[in-house]
Design an enzyme around this catalytic site. Structure first.
Site, PDB file in Angstrom:
ATOM      1  N   ARG A  39       0.836  -1.206   0.000  1.00 48.87           N
ATOM      2  CA  ARG A  39       0.000   0.000   0.000  1.00 48.87           C
ATOM      3  C   ARG A  39       0.869   1.254   0.000  1.00 48.87           C
ATOM      4  O   ARG A  39       0.626   2.206  -0.728  1.00 48.87           O
ATOM      5  CB  ARG A  39      -0.902   0.004   1.228  1.00 48.87           C
ATOM      6  CG  ARG A  39      -2.310   0.221   0.772  1.00 48.87           C
ATOM      7  CD  ARG A  39      -3.326   0.297   1.808  1.00 48.87           C
ATOM      8  NE  ARG A  39      -4.594   0.170   1.067  1.00 48.87           N
ATOM      9  CZ  ARG A  39      -5.780   0.254   1.591  1.00 48.87           C
ATOM     10  NH1 ARG A  39      -5.911   0.466   2.865  1.00 48.87           N
ATOM     11  NH2 ARG A  39      -6.858   0.154   0.854  1.00 48.87           N
ATOM     12  N   CYS A 273     -18.915   0.802   5.336  1.00 50.11           N
ATOM     13  CA  CYS A 273     -19.235   1.325   6.674  1.00 50.11           C
ATOM     14  C   CYS A 273     -20.682   1.238   7.126  1.00 50.11           C
ATOM     15  O   CYS A 273     -20.918   0.992   8.311  1.00 50.11           O
ATOM     16  CB  CYS A 273     -18.734   2.757   6.778  1.00 50.11           C
ATOM     17  SG  CYS A 273     -16.933   2.803   6.707  1.00 50.11           S
TER      18      CYS A 273
HETATM   19  P1  NAD Z   1      -8.697   0.798   5.023  1.00 51.78           P
HETATM   20  O1  NAD Z   1      -8.828  -0.652   5.267  1.00 51.78           O
HETATM   21  O2  NAD Z   1      -8.757   1.325   3.627  1.00 51.78           O
HETATM   22  O3  NAD Z   1      -7.323   1.326   5.652  1.00 51.78           O
HETATM   23  C1  NAD Z   1      -6.879   0.991   6.923  1.00 51.78           C
HETATM   24  C2  NAD Z   1      -5.360   0.824   6.864  1.00 51.78           C
HETATM   25  O4  NAD Z   1      -4.861   0.659   8.190  1.00 51.78           O
HETATM   26  C3  NAD Z   1      -4.903  -0.399   6.064  1.00 51.78           C
HETATM   27  O5  NAD Z   1      -4.073   0.016   4.993  1.00 51.78           O
HETATM   28  C4  NAD Z   1      -4.140  -1.252   7.089  1.00 51.78           C
HETATM   29  O6  NAD Z   1      -3.017  -1.925   6.555  1.00 51.78           O
HETATM   30  C5  NAD Z   1      -3.718  -0.203   8.102  1.00 51.78           C
HETATM   31  N1  NAD Z   1      -3.388  -0.752   9.422  1.00 51.78           N
HETATM   32  C6  NAD Z   1      -4.076  -1.665  10.161  1.00 51.78           C
HETATM   33  N2  NAD Z   1      -3.446  -1.891  11.326  1.00 51.78           N
HETATM   34  C7  NAD Z   1      -2.338  -1.102  11.346  1.00 51.78           C
HETATM   35  C8  NAD Z   1      -1.282  -0.892  12.278  1.00 51.78           C
HETATM   36  N3  NAD Z   1      -1.256  -1.526  13.442  1.00 51.78           N
HETATM   37  N4  NAD Z   1      -0.302  -0.015  11.945  1.00 51.78           N
HETATM   38  C9  NAD Z   1      -0.313   0.633  10.766  1.00 51.78           C
HETATM   39  N5  NAD Z   1      -1.287   0.479   9.849  1.00 51.78           N
HETATM   40  C10 NAD Z   1      -2.288  -0.385  10.129  1.00 51.78           C
HETATM   41  O7  NAD Z   1      -9.811   1.499   5.925  1.00 51.78           O
HETATM   42  P2  NAD Z   1     -10.538   2.904   5.663  1.00 51.78           P
HETATM   43  O8  NAD Z   1     -11.635   2.725   4.684  1.00 51.78           O
HETATM   44  O9  NAD Z   1      -9.511   3.961   5.448  1.00 51.78           O
HETATM   45  O10 NAD Z   1     -11.222   3.123   7.086  1.00 51.78           O
HETATM   46  C11 NAD Z   1     -10.470   3.427   8.233  1.00 51.78           C
HETATM   47  C12 NAD Z   1     -11.430   3.859   9.314  1.00 51.78           C
HETATM   48  O11 NAD Z   1     -12.128   5.041   8.891  1.00 51.78           O
HETATM   49  C13 NAD Z   1     -12.518   2.835   9.636  1.00 51.78           C
HETATM   50  O12 NAD Z   1     -12.779   2.888  11.010  1.00 51.78           O
HETATM   51  C14 NAD Z   1     -13.722   3.332   8.866  1.00 51.78           C
HETATM   52  O13 NAD Z   1     -14.941   2.955   9.489  1.00 51.78           O
HETATM   53  C15 NAD Z   1     -13.542   4.831   8.937  1.00 51.78           C
HETATM   54  N6  NAD Z   1     -14.153   5.594   7.824  1.00 51.78           N
HETATM   55  C16 NAD Z   1     -14.049   5.145   6.536  1.00 51.78           C
HETATM   56  C17 NAD Z   1     -14.589   5.907   5.489  1.00 51.78           C
HETATM   57  C18 NAD Z   1     -14.493   5.462   4.056  1.00 51.78           C
HETATM   58  O14 NAD Z   1     -15.058   6.131   3.195  1.00 51.78           O
HETATM   59  N7  NAD Z   1     -13.809   4.386   3.728  1.00 51.78           N
HETATM   60  C19 NAD Z   1     -15.187   7.133   5.769  1.00 51.78           C
HETATM   61  C20 NAD Z   1     -15.261   7.569   7.092  1.00 51.78           C
HETATM   62  C21 NAD Z   1     -14.720   6.788   8.115  1.00 51.78           C
HETATM   63  C1  UGA Z   2     -20.909   6.964   3.823  1.00 50.79           C
HETATM   64  C2  UGA Z   2     -21.337   8.327   4.374  1.00 50.79           C
HETATM   65  O1  UGA Z   2     -22.065   9.034   3.358  1.00 50.79           O
HETATM   66  C3  UGA Z   2     -20.126   9.157   4.803  1.00 50.79           C
HETATM   67  O2  UGA Z   2     -20.560  10.356   5.412  1.00 50.79           O
HETATM   68  C4  UGA Z   2     -19.302   8.335   5.810  1.00 50.79           C
HETATM   69  O3  UGA Z   2     -18.134   9.045   6.184  1.00 50.79           O
HETATM   70  C5  UGA Z   2     -18.901   7.018   5.179  1.00 50.79           C
HETATM   71  O4  UGA Z   2     -20.104   6.296   4.784  1.00 50.79           O
HETATM   72  C6  UGA Z   2     -18.165   6.115   6.124  1.00 50.79           C
HETATM   73  O5  UGA Z   2     -18.267   6.254   7.316  1.00 50.79           O
HETATM   74  O6  UGA Z   2     -17.521   5.233   5.562  1.00 50.79           O
HETATM   75  P1  UGA Z   2     -19.955   6.113   1.504  1.00 50.79           P
HETATM   76  O7  UGA Z   2     -20.314   4.765   2.041  1.00 50.79           O
HETATM   77  O8  UGA Z   2     -18.609   6.309   0.946  1.00 50.79           O
HETATM   78  O9  UGA Z   2     -20.153   7.218   2.627  1.00 50.79           O
HETATM   79  O10 UGA Z   2     -20.986   6.503   0.333  1.00 50.79           O
HETATM   80  P2  UGA Z   2     -22.495   7.015   0.328  1.00 50.79           P
HETATM   81  O11 UGA Z   2     -22.603   8.097  -0.654  1.00 50.79           O
HETATM   82  O12 UGA Z   2     -23.015   7.291   1.680  1.00 50.79           O
HETATM   83  O13 UGA Z   2     -23.274   5.772  -0.270  1.00 50.79           O
HETATM   84  C7  UGA Z   2     -23.439   4.572   0.478  1.00 50.79           C
HETATM   85  C8  UGA Z   2     -24.344   3.619  -0.284  1.00 50.79           C
HETATM   86  O14 UGA Z   2     -25.694   4.079  -0.304  1.00 50.79           O
HETATM   87  C9  UGA Z   2     -23.944   3.437  -1.750  1.00 50.79           C
HETATM   88  O15 UGA Z   2     -24.091   2.083  -2.111  1.00 50.79           O
HETATM   89  C10 UGA Z   2     -24.923   4.311  -2.481  1.00 50.79           C
HETATM   90  O16 UGA Z   2     -25.129   3.920  -3.811  1.00 50.79           O
HETATM   91  C11 UGA Z   2     -26.174   4.098  -1.634  1.00 50.79           C
HETATM   92  N1  UGA Z   2     -27.187   5.175  -1.757  1.00 50.79           N
HETATM   93  C12 UGA Z   2     -26.883   6.443  -1.414  1.00 50.79           C
HETATM   94  C13 UGA Z   2     -28.472   4.849  -2.171  1.00 50.79           C
HETATM   95  O17 UGA Z   2     -28.789   3.687  -2.470  1.00 50.79           O
HETATM   96  N2  UGA Z   2     -29.409   5.865  -2.250  1.00 50.79           N
HETATM   97  C14 UGA Z   2     -29.121   7.146  -1.916  1.00 50.79           C
HETATM   98  O18 UGA Z   2     -30.022   8.013  -1.994  1.00 50.79           O
HETATM   99  C15 UGA Z   2     -27.818   7.446  -1.485  1.00 50.79           C
END
Ligand code: NAD
Ligand code: UGA
Length: 458
Positions: A39, A273
């Protein structure tokens, strides 16, 4: 550059979030570390590990100047006093709470690693989404050694959505920072607030107590998912009554108390999520003895499964009660448009169910084919992966739109129809196509929550 920031976890959140901070705060040196060397190598290459509109430009402008990606987790902990932790917090798959509770092992390992390597006091910021009260456990682990080093734990959950991450980071509805209401807590909070205040108006930076901050993140996702499940239940009723779910959503959403967003009926919500965070909330409620509250939120996930199953049943009934041997093309595999991410994508469920019905499944997506291959590896079935939608649809009996990619709106459906097996079907799981036009071309069209347009005699 005398100010430094570290982020542990270079994923969908850590990478883009820190790139934005680096771009807005050129006087900070921002380091992002991860235990996954591939990564980090990808972050340091021209082929970034995630696809996100605008991300390439942001990385190009900051990487090597004040943004650095590295695998040296321990060294980085020693060098930085402000540490964001953005590691993954998936649903637990084993032991107590399996399938429900958050798996906090990556978080706890990080906390212990910080403790082992710290030689000065640190502010540790929860960027990952965590159960309410996690900060208490973190404080207990971090402050478990009487060595004169102290740790302040803050909560600063991330609200970005994939596909619009850069826009969301640049112009967020709000930034939330939770801290202890002590002198030290307030000082730590101000250090983080100062960073965001570089580009975000002060009135959009909310400060709360640490538990409200942790809980608000789970609740925000639960509310968003609840709206989708709510409109999806109504789509089922529309299909029985000749009401049109888009018209209902518009009429309802124009009430300013309700609002128009997140009311698009679909084949179901996906993404890493929503499901995990709601299940986490459900688990917490049960833990605190709040059964009714837990049951209420659990239905949001239940309805999402129901909607996906309903989609399959609608295909099955429309196509004369058998899908066996039929070739079905999925337009889109990503969980939403503008991302290659397929985590919890409804397309996985649909592809698996189609395979169970012994269909041949052709998968097309502009960004998600390599993830699709991994998701379906090991599942019994005939899966083909073809990026070009025209090629993918050739010889198929049906198209099913899984992802609302713009490209699917503007394809030449006449050309597609010509090359398909007849009678040809469209199942629009996102309601993005021009249904009347497709019907005129000759397709039998099944939208979500609208009367189907078919050429069959009733
Ligand atoms: P991700 O899996 O893409 O990334 C997490 C990274 O952390 C991985 O690359 C992994 O190798 C690394 N990792 C794990 N253990 C580790 C350690 N001990 N030291 C160093 N690196 C380590 O996850 P993500 O989608 O970025 O989500 C991270 C957090 O943010 C989650 O709690 C998720 O719920 C939250 N979140 C995600 C989104 C989103 O859109 N994906 C949006 C808002 C919040
Ligand atoms: C969602 C939240 O929108 C973010 O605010 C949050 O930070 C994130 O989760 C997280 O914690 O990971 P994300 O999952 O990236 O973001 O995308 P969204 O736009 O929320 O869509 C989620 C799912 O709902 C998708 O499959 C989308 O197609 C679906 N969706 C969305 C619907 O079916 N209908 C809608 O009206 C909107």
């Amino acid at each position: 550059m005398n100010k430094t920031i570290l982020c542990i976890g270079a994923g969908y959140v850590g990478g883009p979030t820190m790139a934005m901070i680096a771009s807005k705060c050129p006087d900070y040196r921002v380091t992002v570390v991860d235990i996954n060397p591939q990564r980090i190598a990808a972050w340091n290459s021209d082929n970034l590990p995630i696809y996100e509109p605008g991300l390439d430009d942001l990385i190009r402008a900051t990487r090597g100047k004040n943004l650095f990606f590295s695998t040296d987790v321990e060294g980085a902990i020693r060098d930085n006093d402000i540490i964001f932790v953005s590691v993954n917090t998936p649903t637990k798959t084993f032991g107590a709470g399996a399938g429900m509770a958050a798996d906090l092992q990556y978080w706890e390992k990080t906390a212990r690693q910080i403790l082992e390597n710290a030689n000065s006091s640190k502010i540790v910021i929860e960027k990952s989404t965590l159960p309410v009260k996690t900060a208490l456990a973190m404080e207990r682990i971090l402050n478990s050694q009487a060595n004169g080093i102290s740790f302040d734990v803050l909560s600063n959950p991330e609200f970005l959505a994939e596909g619009s991450a850069i826009r969301d980071l640049e112009n967020p509805d709000r930034v939330l920072i939770g801290s202890r209401e002590t002198e030290r807590g307030r000082l730590a909070r101000n250090a983080i607030l100062e960073i965001y205040a570089r580009w975000i108006p002060r009135e959009r930076i909310l400060t709360t107590n640490i538990w409200s901050s942790e809980l608000s993140k789970l609740v925000a996702n639960a509310f968003l998912a609840q709206r989708i499940s709510s409109i999806n239940t109504i789509s089922a009723l529309c299909e029985k009554t000749e009401a049109d779910v888009a018209e209902v959503a518009r009429a309802v959403g124009m009430d300013s108390r309700i609002g128009a967003k997140f009311l698009n009926a679909s084949v179901g919500f996906g993404g890493s999520c929503f499901k995990k965070d709601i299940l986490n909330l459900v688990y917490l409620c049960r833990f605190y003895g709040l059964e009714e509250v837990a049951d209420y939120w659990e239905r949001v996930v239940g309805i999402n499964v129901y909607q996906q199953e309903r989609f399959i049943m609608s295909m099955l009934t429309a196509m004369f009660n058998t899908l066996a041997g039929k070739r079905i093309c999925l337009f889109g595999f990503a969980f939403k448009a503008n991302t290659g991410d397929t985590r919890e994508s409804p397309a996985i469920f649909i592809a698996r169910r189609l395979a169970e019905e012994q269909s041949e499944v052709v998968i097309s997506d502009p960004k998600a084919l390599s993830n699709a291959r991994m998701d379906l590896a090991g599942i019994d079935g005939a899966f083909h992966y073809i990026e070009d939608p025209y090629e993918a649809a050739k010889g198929c009996h049906a198209l099913a739109v899984m992802t609302e990619w713009d490209i699917y709106r503007t394809l030449d459906y006449e050309k597609i129809y010509e090359n398909m097996d007849k009678p040809a079907f469209i199942f629009d799981g996102r309601n993005i196509l021009d249904h009347k036009r497709c019907f005129q071309i000759g397709f039998n069209v099944y939208p979500i929550g609208k009367p189907p347009l078919t050429h069959f005699e009733v």
